[in-house]
Write a protein that holds these residues in place. Structure first.
Motif, PDB file in Angstrom:
ATOM      1  N   SER A  68      19.679  -8.743  -9.137  1.00 10.86           N
ATOM      2  CA  SER A  68      20.009  -7.380  -9.605  1.00 10.86           C
ATOM      3  C   SER A  68      20.608  -6.538  -8.482  1.00 10.86           C
ATOM      4  CB  SER A  68      18.760  -6.687 -10.144  1.00 10.86           C
ATOM      5  OG  SER A  68      17.832  -6.448  -9.094  1.00 10.86           O
ATOM      6  N   ARG A  69      20.364  -6.939  -7.229  1.00  9.00           N
ATOM      7  CA  ARG A  69      20.823  -6.217  -6.040  1.00  9.00           C
ATOM      8  C   ARG A  69      20.279  -4.782  -5.991  1.00  9.00           C
ATOM      9  NH1 ARG A  69      24.662  -9.215  -3.496  1.00  9.00           N
ATOM     10  NH2 ARG A  69      25.576  -7.450  -2.381  1.00  9.00           N
ATOM     11  N   GLU A  70      19.072  -4.622  -6.509  1.00  7.43           N
ATOM     12  CA  GLU A  70      18.429  -3.312  -6.567  1.00  7.43           C
ATOM     13  C   GLU A  70      16.909  -3.491  -6.478  1.00  7.43           C
ATOM     14  OE1 GLU A  70      21.187  -0.951  -9.873  1.00  7.43           O
ATOM     15  OE2 GLU A  70      19.166  -1.612 -10.383  1.00  7.43           O
ATOM     16  N   CYS A  71      16.231  -2.416  -6.168  1.00  5.95           N
ATOM     17  CA  CYS A  71      14.772  -2.367  -6.335  1.00  5.95           C
ATOM     18  C   CYS A  71      14.338  -0.917  -6.154  1.00  5.95           C
ATOM     19  CB  CYS A  71      14.049  -3.262  -5.329  1.00  5.95           C
ATOM     20  SG  CYS A  71      14.044  -2.664  -3.623  1.00  5.95           S
ATOM     21  N   VAL A  72      13.046  -0.671  -6.381  1.00  8.58           N
ATOM     22  CA  VAL A  72      12.442   0.612  -6.020  1.00  8.58           C
ATOM     23  C   VAL A  72      11.291   0.311  -5.058  1.00  8.58           C
ATOM     24  CG1 VAL A  72      11.257   2.686  -6.815  1.00  8.58           C
ATOM     25  CG2 VAL A  72      13.067   1.668  -8.222  1.00  8.58           C
ATOM     26  N   ILE A  73      11.254   1.037  -3.953  1.00  8.59           N
ATOM     27  CA  ILE A  73      10.117   0.970  -3.031  1.00  8.59           C
ATOM     28  C   ILE A  73       9.184   2.114  -3.418  1.00  8.59           C
ATOM     29  CG2 ILE A  73       9.366   1.138  -0.629  1.00  8.59           C
ATOM     30  CD1 ILE A  73      12.177   0.173   0.207  1.00  8.59           C
ATOM     31  N   ASN A  74       7.960   1.761  -3.824  1.00  8.18           N
ATOM     32  CA  ASN A  74       6.981   2.750  -4.281  1.00  8.18           C
ATOM     33  C   ASN A  74       5.849   2.846  -3.264  1.00  8.18           C
ATOM     34  OD1 ASN A  74       7.866   2.978  -7.393  1.00  8.18           O
ATOM     35  ND2 ASN A  74       7.916   0.822  -6.794  1.00  8.18           N
ATOM     36  N   LEU A  75       5.370   4.055  -3.021  1.00 12.94           N
ATOM     37  CA  LEU A  75       4.351   4.273  -1.983  1.00 12.94           C
ATOM     38  C   LEU A  75       2.995   4.574  -2.618  1.00 12.94           C
ATOM     39  CD1 LEU A  75       3.910   4.605   1.099  1.00 12.94           C
ATOM     40  CD2 LEU A  75       4.348   7.042   0.790  1.00 12.94           C
ATOM     41  N   PRO A  76       2.083   3.581  -2.611  1.00 16.56           N
ATOM     42  CA  PRO A  76       0.742   3.816  -3.177  1.00 16.56           C
ATOM     43  C   PRO A  76      -0.174   4.476  -2.151  1.00 16.56           C
ATOM     44  CG  PRO A  76       0.892   1.548  -2.428  1.00 16.56           C
ATOM     45  CD  PRO A  76       2.242   2.204  -2.120  1.00 16.56           C
ATOM     46  N   THR A  77      -1.240   5.090  -2.640  1.00 12.72           N
ATOM     47  CA  THR A  77      -2.243   5.695  -1.765  1.00 12.72           C
ATOM     48  C   THR A  77      -3.578   4.975  -1.955  1.00 12.72           C
ATOM     49  OG1 THR A  77      -2.347   7.399  -3.463  1.00 12.72           O
ATOM     50  CG2 THR A  77      -1.194   7.955  -1.434  1.00 12.72           C
ATOM     51  N   VAL A  78      -4.558   5.369  -1.162  1.00 11.53           N
ATOM     52  CA  VAL A  78      -5.793   4.582  -1.070  1.00 11.53           C
ATOM     53  C   VAL A  78      -6.532   4.490  -2.400  1.00 11.53           C
ATOM     54  CG1 VAL A  78      -7.195   6.543  -0.267  1.00 11.53           C
ATOM     55  CG2 VAL A  78      -7.855   4.189   0.341  1.00 11.53           C
ATOM     56  N   ASP A  79      -6.351   5.465  -3.280  1.00  7.30           N
ATOM     57  CA  ASP A  79      -7.001   5.377  -4.592  1.00  7.30           C
ATOM     58  C   ASP A  79      -6.469   4.200  -5.409  1.00  7.30           C
ATOM     59  OD1 ASP A  79      -4.744   7.325  -4.356  1.00  7.30           O
ATOM     60  OD2 ASP A  79      -4.779   7.143  -6.531  1.00  7.30           O
ATOM     61  N   MET A  80      -5.334   3.638  -5.007  1.00  7.68           N
ATOM     62  CA  MET A  80      -4.737   2.511  -5.734  1.00  7.68           C
ATOM     63  C   MET A  80      -4.998   1.182  -5.027  1.00  7.68           C
ATOM     64  SD  MET A  80      -1.028   4.204  -6.687  1.00  7.68           S
ATOM     65  CE  MET A  80      -0.490   2.776  -7.669  1.00  7.68           C
ATOM     66  N   ILE A  81      -5.917   1.146  -4.063  1.00  7.77           N
ATOM     67  CA  ILE A  81      -6.035  -0.044  -3.214  1.00  7.77           C
ATOM     68  C   ILE A  81      -6.381  -1.307  -4.006  1.00  7.77           C
ATOM     69  CG2 ILE A  81      -8.430   0.467  -2.541  1.00  7.77           C
ATOM     70  CD1 ILE A  81      -7.740  -0.702   0.240  1.00  7.77           C
ATOM     71  N   ASP A  82      -7.274  -1.200  -4.983  1.00  3.24           N
ATOM     72  CA  ASP A  82      -7.625  -2.416  -5.732  1.00  3.24           C
ATOM     73  C   ASP A  82      -6.437  -2.926  -6.541  1.00  3.24           C
ATOM     74  OD1 ASP A  82     -10.094  -2.184  -4.618  1.00  3.24           O
ATOM     75  OD2 ASP A  82     -11.141  -1.649  -6.462  1.00  3.24           O
ATOM     76  N   THR A  83      -5.652  -2.002  -7.074  1.00  2.00           N
ATOM     77  CA  THR A  83      -4.439  -2.392  -7.803  1.00  2.00           C
ATOM     78  C   THR A  83      -3.451  -3.072  -6.865  1.00  2.00           C
ATOM     79  OG1 THR A  83      -4.732  -0.566  -9.342  1.00  2.00           O
ATOM     80  CG2 THR A  83      -2.501  -1.474  -9.144  1.00  2.00           C
TER      81      THR A  83
END
Lengths: 189, 189
Positions: A68-83
């Protein structure tokens, strides 16, 4: 733009990526969508806003990003650590990572890959240079659009130290007074 | 090996570099020695232990590293923050950064560039691939020898967020129990 987020200048992505957090890469190619965890990334330039990512060829996302020559870089925080850990320990070949992790796929503005709504920030990326992909699985992306949550100013990101341990972002200390003026800027506006 | 330090397997350098700390790059070419601060680095491979560094061409260190094809990546902790900022805001063209900052140059084992004794860890590097230097100032190094302090297990590294602000490494949380066994390893042994 996601309703809960505000625009961030792409050249200020460094404020969030340079500290070295674990990120989630979302990708789409045709009917396929996936998410992977990534700790091996680096800021390369302010303008254009370039970031390099080492995406191992063993990841299902590798093919989606490359094609696809694309992506999204998403920034999680500590509340999402298990995910974050669950995503890193499962394969998109067998599961739908959005549905399985109750994550919200939101439309991006400049790319087809979805944003992860729950993340603090989202960086929409287009492949800028694939010259190092064959040898190092190293993709150089241009961040073409960026979004961040209104608050807090400093998100509690998570940073992987190996062996299942994460370092959680700690206190902020300013040393502005020790900088030459020309060395400041490119913050979080 | 510096008396106060122990060996670290080069492939476990990721435990200290992946979390994204500011590092100090020491270099030597002929009679010239220098130190620079760097936040734009990335782990690229475990074995050989590869790390990529974006060293701006405007730095005095760029030429020393390029010509000597070596450097040492040194890991400072929060007690050295003022030194780190001073080094980042001065040029090796005009000052001796070891003497001016009261830092100890210790001999490395595999490279000519000196280790910075006060740093928590030292990674001796040889240039592995310069294919991306002309276009991106991006050097791919192999870590050929690594040293770390005996304690603490988790150093209080500093992480730059732009505009003169640093994030100090915070608490450690383990999620070992959520990892598949094959995803662990490459820790800090």
């Amino acid at each position: 733009m996601p309703a809960s987020k505000i625009d961030l200048s792409p050249h200020n992505a460094r404020a969030y990526l340079e500290p070295g957090p674990i990120v989630l890469i979302s990708s789409r190619h045709g009917d396929e969508t996936n998410i992977m965890t990534l700790g091996w990334h680096v800021v390369l330039e302010f303008s254009p806003s370039l970031v390099g990512c080492m995406i191992s060829g063993g990841n299902h996302s590798f093919r989606l990003v490359r094609q696809s020559r694309e992506c999204v870089i998403n920034l999680p925080t500590v509340d999402m650590i298990d995910t974050v850990v669950r995503i890193g320990n499962s394969s998109g070949r067998s599961v739908d990572k959005f549905a399985d992790n109750a994550l919200t796929a939101e439309p991006a503005l400049r790319v087809e890959a979805p944003l992860i709504g729950e993340c603090y920030a989202n960086f929409e990326c287009r492949l800028f240079d694939d010259a190092m992909v064959d040898r190092y699985n190293f993709f150089i992306f241009e961040i073409v659009k960026a979004h961040r949550a209104r608050r807090p100013k400093h998100p509690q990101t998570i940073h992987y130290t190996g062996d299942g341990d994460f370092m959680v972002a700690g206190k902020i200390v300013s040393r502005r007074g020790l900088f030459r003026p020309g060395m400041l800027g490119n913050g979080r506006s």
